[in-house]
Design a protein around this motif. Structure first.
Motif, PDB file in Angstrom:
ATOM      1  N   PHE A   1       0.820  -1.221   0.000  1.00 36.60           N
ATOM      2  CA  PHE A   1       0.000   0.000   0.000  1.00 36.60           C
ATOM      3  C   PHE A   1       0.845   1.259   0.000  1.00 36.60           C
ATOM      4  N   GLU A   2       2.127   1.119  -0.409  1.00 38.46           N
ATOM      5  CA  GLU A   2       2.992   2.294  -0.417  1.00 38.46           C
ATOM      6  C   GLU A   2       2.492   3.343  -1.405  1.00 38.46           C
ATOM      7  N   ASN A   3       1.939   2.907  -2.505  1.00 36.40           N
ATOM      8  CA  ASN A   3       1.475   3.847  -3.529  1.00 36.40           C
ATOM      9  C   ASN A   3      -0.045   4.028  -3.505  1.00 36.40           C
ATOM     10  N   VAL A   4      -0.672   3.621  -2.404  1.00 30.82           N
ATOM     11  CA  VAL A   4      -2.121   3.738  -2.283  1.00 30.82           C
ATOM     12  C   VAL A   4      -2.433   4.887  -1.321  1.00 30.82           C
ATOM     13  N   ALA A   5      -3.406   5.698  -1.703  1.00 29.69           N
ATOM     14  CA  ALA A   5      -3.776   6.865  -0.857  1.00 29.69           C
ATOM     15  C   ALA A   5      -4.181   6.386   0.534  1.00 29.69           C
ATOM     16  N   PRO A   6      -3.791   7.105   1.608  1.00 28.29           N
ATOM     17  CA  PRO A   6      -4.079   6.679   2.991  1.00 28.29           C
ATOM     18  C   PRO A   6      -5.526   6.923   3.417  1.00 28.29           C
ATOM     19  N   TYR A   7      -6.335   7.391   2.509  1.00 30.70           N
ATOM     20  CA  TYR A   7      -7.733   7.662   2.873  1.00 30.70           C
ATOM     21  C   TYR A   7      -8.611   7.420   1.662  1.00 30.70           C
ATOM     22  N   LEU A   8      -9.897   7.256   1.932  1.00 35.93           N
ATOM     23  CA  LEU A   8     -10.873   7.029   0.863  1.00 35.93           C
ATOM     24  C   LEU A   8     -11.497   8.347   0.446  1.00 35.93           C
ATOM     25  N   GLY A   9     -11.816   8.463  -0.777  1.00 38.79           N
ATOM     26  CA  GLY A   9     -12.482   9.660  -1.258  1.00 38.79           C
ATOM     27  C   GLY A   9     -13.940   9.712  -0.802  1.00 38.79           C
ATOM     28  N   ASP A  10     -14.491  10.896  -0.738  1.00 42.20           N
ATOM     29  CA  ASP A  10     -15.892  11.063  -0.308  1.00 42.20           C
ATOM     30  C   ASP A  10     -16.852  10.358  -1.260  1.00 42.20           C
ATOM     31  N   SER A  11     -16.579  10.475  -2.533  1.00 34.65           N
ATOM     32  CA  SER A  11     -17.474   9.845  -3.524  1.00 34.65           C
ATOM     33  C   SER A  11     -17.499   8.329  -3.361  1.00 34.65           C
TER      34      SER A  11
END
Length: 466
Positions: free
Chosen positions: A95-105
């Protein structure tokens, strides 16, 4: 290129195209099927893992249980809180290249799906990803993200593809071998027939094609055999006709030369100054006789030629045999009496037949004149007998008869049983040939019964009219 090679390469190309097409379609179909089934299984696993994760207690063992689930399922897992912030990952490097949070949508969409996962399967992405809303959980986790490399699914596809490729190459090899063998099998009769046809064309009409097949090739072989047989028969017939024609011209030359020599000799004698009137009259009579003989010869040849080439050679009419035979008797009675022969008719009654009167009269003239010519003593009988639907007309004599060795050729042109005696009697050698030609034109035939020393009986038939 030989036909065998053409056939082989045609089969090979068609079958190879078919094999490659089927193999490619099979690979694409299996790949699509495996990916589709893998995605469904991935969705089921996501729901199972989300259900398990929501049931874990919020204690010091929560992280350990999540990691155990990830290890057992072999999925990459990330856990998010209610704000969409990631607080747990396994393994971390995934998950190094995965955003640490989810988008609102994305969170809004998850809430609207009521616990159903969102599956992301982008072509440019090497991973299959699923997001699940945990709903009411016993811990701080609200959202779960699981992922897996697509290569695991493609590995099975690759294995199957290798199997299909191996089968494809094996099939192509088998197709090449079978195609050449099949082309050889198909081309063999063609080559055999071609060689036979060339042999027949070169004149070897005795060539027989022994091709034991029940297909079109066998039928063609039978046709060629029949053609060769027909050509052989025609060739033999042409040879016989050529021989007869050569003999015919030789006989004509001979027949014309003799009277011309006689005429020439008579004319030479007439040129003598002191020739007596009696001798002069004798030579004139001899020349006239030979001229009439040549005229009869060419008249007979003309008749035979008409029979050979003129379809309207005869004109059928309704005639009475009684009248025809009585006229013949009256015409030849004086000639017979002069030679001391008895000319009689028997069983004469009215009988209507369908024939050409002039031509049948010519037949009777030839038969009666021959009978008178060759009969030295006794009688000549003319008559007819009704036999069913036909009348059998005959001329019977008590002459010397004809040997069996002559009967088969008796009606050939210029054939004589005794050439020297026949010429002495003034014959052209065509009389019986003319008779045969006339009767053949009437769809009838002249026949003879003869015994040496006892006489002969010539007869033919004509259809009786009702």
């Amino acid at each position: 290129m030989k036909i065998r090679s053409k056939l082989a390469w045609t089969y090979i190309i068609l079958l190879v195209i078919g094999i490659i097409t089927i193999s490619a379609y099979s690979i694409l179909t299996i790949r699509s099927f495996l990916l589709e089934e893998g995605e469904k299984q991935f969705e089921r696993d996501a729901l199972s893992l989300a259900l398990a994760a929501s049931s874990f207690k919020n204690d010091e063992q929560f992280d350990e249980r999540i990691q155990q689930q990830a290890q057992l399922s072999r999925y990459e897992m990330a856990v998010y809180d209610k704000d969409g912030v990631r607080f747990l990952t396994f393994p971390e490097e995934a998950f190094e290249n995965v955003a640490p949070y989810l988008g609102d949508s994305l969170m809004t969409e998850l809430e609207q799906r009521d616990g159903n996962p969102i599956i992301q399967n982008k072509e440019q992405s090497p991973k299959l990803i699923a997001y699940v809303d945990l709903g009411q959980s016993d811990n701080a986790a609200q959202y779960l993200r699981i992922s897996q490399d697509k290569g695991q699914y493609y590995a099975a596809v690759a294995s199957i593809r290798h199997i299909i490729y191996a089968g494809m190459f094996f099939s192509i090899g088998a197709v090449i071998i079978v195609s050449f063998l099949f082309a050889r099998y198909i081309a063999a009769p063609i080559l055999h027939l071609n060689a036979a046809a060339l042999d027949i064309a070169r004149g070897n009409l005795d060539r027989k094609i022994d091709l034991k097949r029940n297909d079109e090739f066998g039928t063609l072989a039978d046709s060629l055999n029949h053609m060769a047989s027909t050509l052989r028969a025609d060739n033999e017939k042409l040879k016989r006709l050529n021989e007869k024609q050569s003999q015919f011209f030789a006989d004509i030359t001979h027949e014309v030369r003799n009277p011309l020599h006689t005429i020439s000799g008579a004319l030479e004698m007439l040129e003598l100054e002191n020739l007596q009137p009696e001798k002069k009259k004798q030579y004139m009579k001899t020349a006239q006789k030979q001229i009439l003989r040549v005229a009869r010869l060419f008249e007979d040849i003309k008749t035979l030629q008409r029979y050979d080439f003129d379809e309207s050679f005869i004109t059928r009419k309704k005639i009475d045999l009684k009248e025809l035979i009585n006229e013949a008797e009256q015409a030849y009675q004086p000639i017979a009496e002069k030679k001391g022969l008895e000319l009689v008719t028997t069983n004469i009654c009215s009988c209507k037949v369908n024939a050409d009167p002039d031509k049948i009269e010519q037949v009777l003239d030839n038969l009666i004149s021959n009978a008178i010519k060759y009969t030295l003593k006794g009688k000549i009988e003319i008559g007819f007998e009704k036999k069913g639907e036909v009348a059998e007309i005959y001329v019977k004599d008590t002459g010397p008869g004809i040997g069996k060795e002559h009967l088969d050729r008796l009606f050939d042109r210029f054939y004589r049983t005794d050439k020297a005696r026949s010429r002495d009697k003034g014959g052209t050698g065509l009389g019986l040939s003319v008779v045969k030609g006339i009767l053949n034109a009437h769809q009838s035939d002249i026949k003879v019964e003869s015994t040496v020393g006892k006489g002969s009986r010539f007869y033919f038939t004509l259809p009786i009219l009702d």
